[in-house]
Design an enzyme around this catalytic site. Sequence first.
Site, PDB file in Angstrom:
ATOM      1  N   GLN A 107       0.726  -1.011   0.283  1.00  0.00           N
ATOM      2  CA  GLN A 107       0.564  -0.361   0.119  1.00  0.00           C
ATOM      3  C   GLN A 107       0.960   1.314  -0.134  1.00  0.00           C
ATOM      4  OE1 GLN A 107      -2.104   0.230   3.562  1.00  0.00           O
ATOM      5  NE2 GLN A 107      -4.059   1.464   2.868  1.00  0.00           N
ATOM      6  N   GLY A 108       0.584   2.003  -1.101  1.00  0.00           N
ATOM      7  CA  GLY A 108       1.380   3.093  -1.118  1.00  0.00           C
ATOM      8  C   GLY A 108       0.760   4.646  -0.759  1.00  0.00           C
ATOM      9  N   TYR A 109       0.484   4.277   0.585  1.00  0.00           N
ATOM     10  CA  TYR A 109      -0.285   6.289   0.783  1.00  0.00           C
ATOM     11  C   TYR A 109       0.535   6.911   2.342  1.00  0.00           C
ATOM     12  CZ  TYR A 109      -5.360   4.436   0.100  1.00  0.00           C
ATOM     13  OH  TYR A 109      -6.512   3.607  -0.516  1.00  0.00           O
ATOM     14  N   SER A 110       1.476   6.246   2.625  1.00  0.00           N
ATOM     15  CA  SER A 110       1.824   7.359   3.997  1.00  0.00           C
ATOM     16  C   SER A 110       2.420   7.923   3.174  1.00  0.00           C
ATOM     17  CB  SER A 110       2.174   7.104   5.258  1.00  0.00           C
ATOM     18  OG  SER A 110       1.195   6.927   5.721  1.00  0.00           O
ATOM     19  N   GLU A 169      -6.477   8.470  17.033  1.00  0.00           N
ATOM     20  CA  GLU A 169      -7.193   9.981  17.283  1.00  0.00           C
ATOM     21  C   GLU A 169      -7.870  10.117  15.678  1.00  0.00           C
ATOM     22  OE1 GLU A 169      -3.925   9.347  19.932  1.00  0.00           O
ATOM     23  OE2 GLU A 169      -3.724   8.852  17.311  1.00  0.00           O
ATOM     24  N   SER A 185       4.347  -1.256   4.171  1.00  0.00           N
ATOM     25  CA  SER A 185       4.198  -2.764   4.886  1.00  0.00           C
ATOM     26  C   SER A 185       3.942  -3.789   3.831  1.00  0.00           C
ATOM     27  CB  SER A 185       2.982  -2.787   5.231  1.00  0.00           C
ATOM     28  OG  SER A 185       2.654  -2.136   6.609  1.00  0.00           O
ATOM     29  N   GLU A 207      -9.620  -1.858   4.714  1.00  0.00           N
ATOM     30  CA  GLU A 207      -8.214  -2.635   5.894  1.00  0.00           C
ATOM     31  C   GLU A 207      -8.799  -2.631   6.961  1.00  0.00           C
ATOM     32  OE1 GLU A 207      -4.353  -0.679   6.940  1.00  0.00           O
ATOM     33  OE2 GLU A 207      -5.766   0.486   6.113  1.00  0.00           O
ATOM     34  N   SER A 259      -4.144   6.536  12.281  1.00  0.00           N
ATOM     35  CA  SER A 259      -4.584   6.530  14.459  1.00  0.00           C
ATOM     36  C   SER A 259      -5.697   6.560  14.895  1.00  0.00           C
ATOM     37  CB  SER A 259      -3.266   7.259  14.719  1.00  0.00           C
ATOM     38  OG  SER A 259      -4.308   8.506  14.360  1.00  0.00           O
TER      39      SER A 259
END
Length: 406
Positions: free
Chosen positions: A137-140, A389, A172, A254, A387
């Site tokens: 997964q290429g997100y952050s 939050e 990951s 997810e 997260s």
Amino acid sequence: MATAADLDRPADSVEAFREEARAWLAANFDPALRGQDNAMSAVDGPSAETDAQRKWREAMGEKGWGVPTWPRDYGGGGLSRAEARVLQEEMAKIGAWNPIGGMGVMMFGPTLLEYGNEAQKSEHIPRIARGEVRWCQGYSEPGAGSDLASLQTFAEDKGDHYLVNGQKTWTSGGQWADKCFALVRTDKSQKHAGISFLLIDMTSEGVETRPIRLISGASPFCETFFTNVKVPKENLVGREGQGWEIGTRLLQHERNSLSGGSGSAARMNAGRTVPEIAKKYRGTDAEGRIADADLRTRIIKHEMDQRAFALTLRRAALEAKGNAGPSAATSIMKNVGARITQDRAELNVEIMGMQGLGWEGEGFTPAELEQTRTWLWGKAVSIYGGSSEIQNNVIAKRILGMLDHQ
């Protein structure tokens, strides 16, 4: 309580399927594989498959039962939810485990089934269903974590392809993946509407990964760099600018998977329950109970929370209607699952005392050394997948209807 799909299936038909599943499992699952797990699921990276593991994966892949409710047209099992539950029950009875997994199953596959075109689904879904390809997964990004929509990895339109430049982090399994589903920016003038969903071959020229070692000692993540990476236009999922919608839908899938623990209970306890660990390290009283009364009370509360959570997950699955899939409520499940997982880890360390804090050397069993690492690993469950939050924000806005005050 049955789903709408299950109400159309007579009870005797479901029981007939139970007999079919039981017979097929007896013929295809090697009892020697009991107690093992998916060779691709190890925290430190995929381990080599044994011949028996490979045969089991291929058998499940051919049958489509690794993804039992996915459409048969794309290599899935085509089962109803009731049948899928029966299959899971029969597998549990004999100690069988699902050899098909990873991010392709957990989040990308369900999302592609919803948003992909026919060519994309025909190309990618069957290989995921057979366990033949690893996805990451290429997100952050370094400057776009919690504020994911600030991502800057740019895909420049070059006619028949995109030219991708940028950096992702916390990828990951990126160092072992074959493919990557990524959010990229195709329009710098708009924030959310300028994001698109792109599929990138990790073997492409210009892709580089650098593993990140965690406090637990494992390296399940990496930094991923894209330098003038050519990506065919047909790898765009949906339309340009639809990436935020598709990407947030994928996150629901997810979180739906993560809320179930994703095997974290087994990793935390090495197959043993918390009461069993407590009896071993703290001893029992004359009645066979955990000797420490206060600890006993806290363990009981934890076991009740865990059981109630498992029942809530099951109820949520039963109440799902049609193929609507997960909702914003997965944020609640994800937060609760994270808390229970971390509580379990803290209890285990407290129970084991100094034996639960070993890192290396003599005086510790392998299970005790593993406990230290899994305790540290557990700190991440309230961060990855969004997260706690961020989940609270989702709950406040999308479930409770609370809007930001201007």
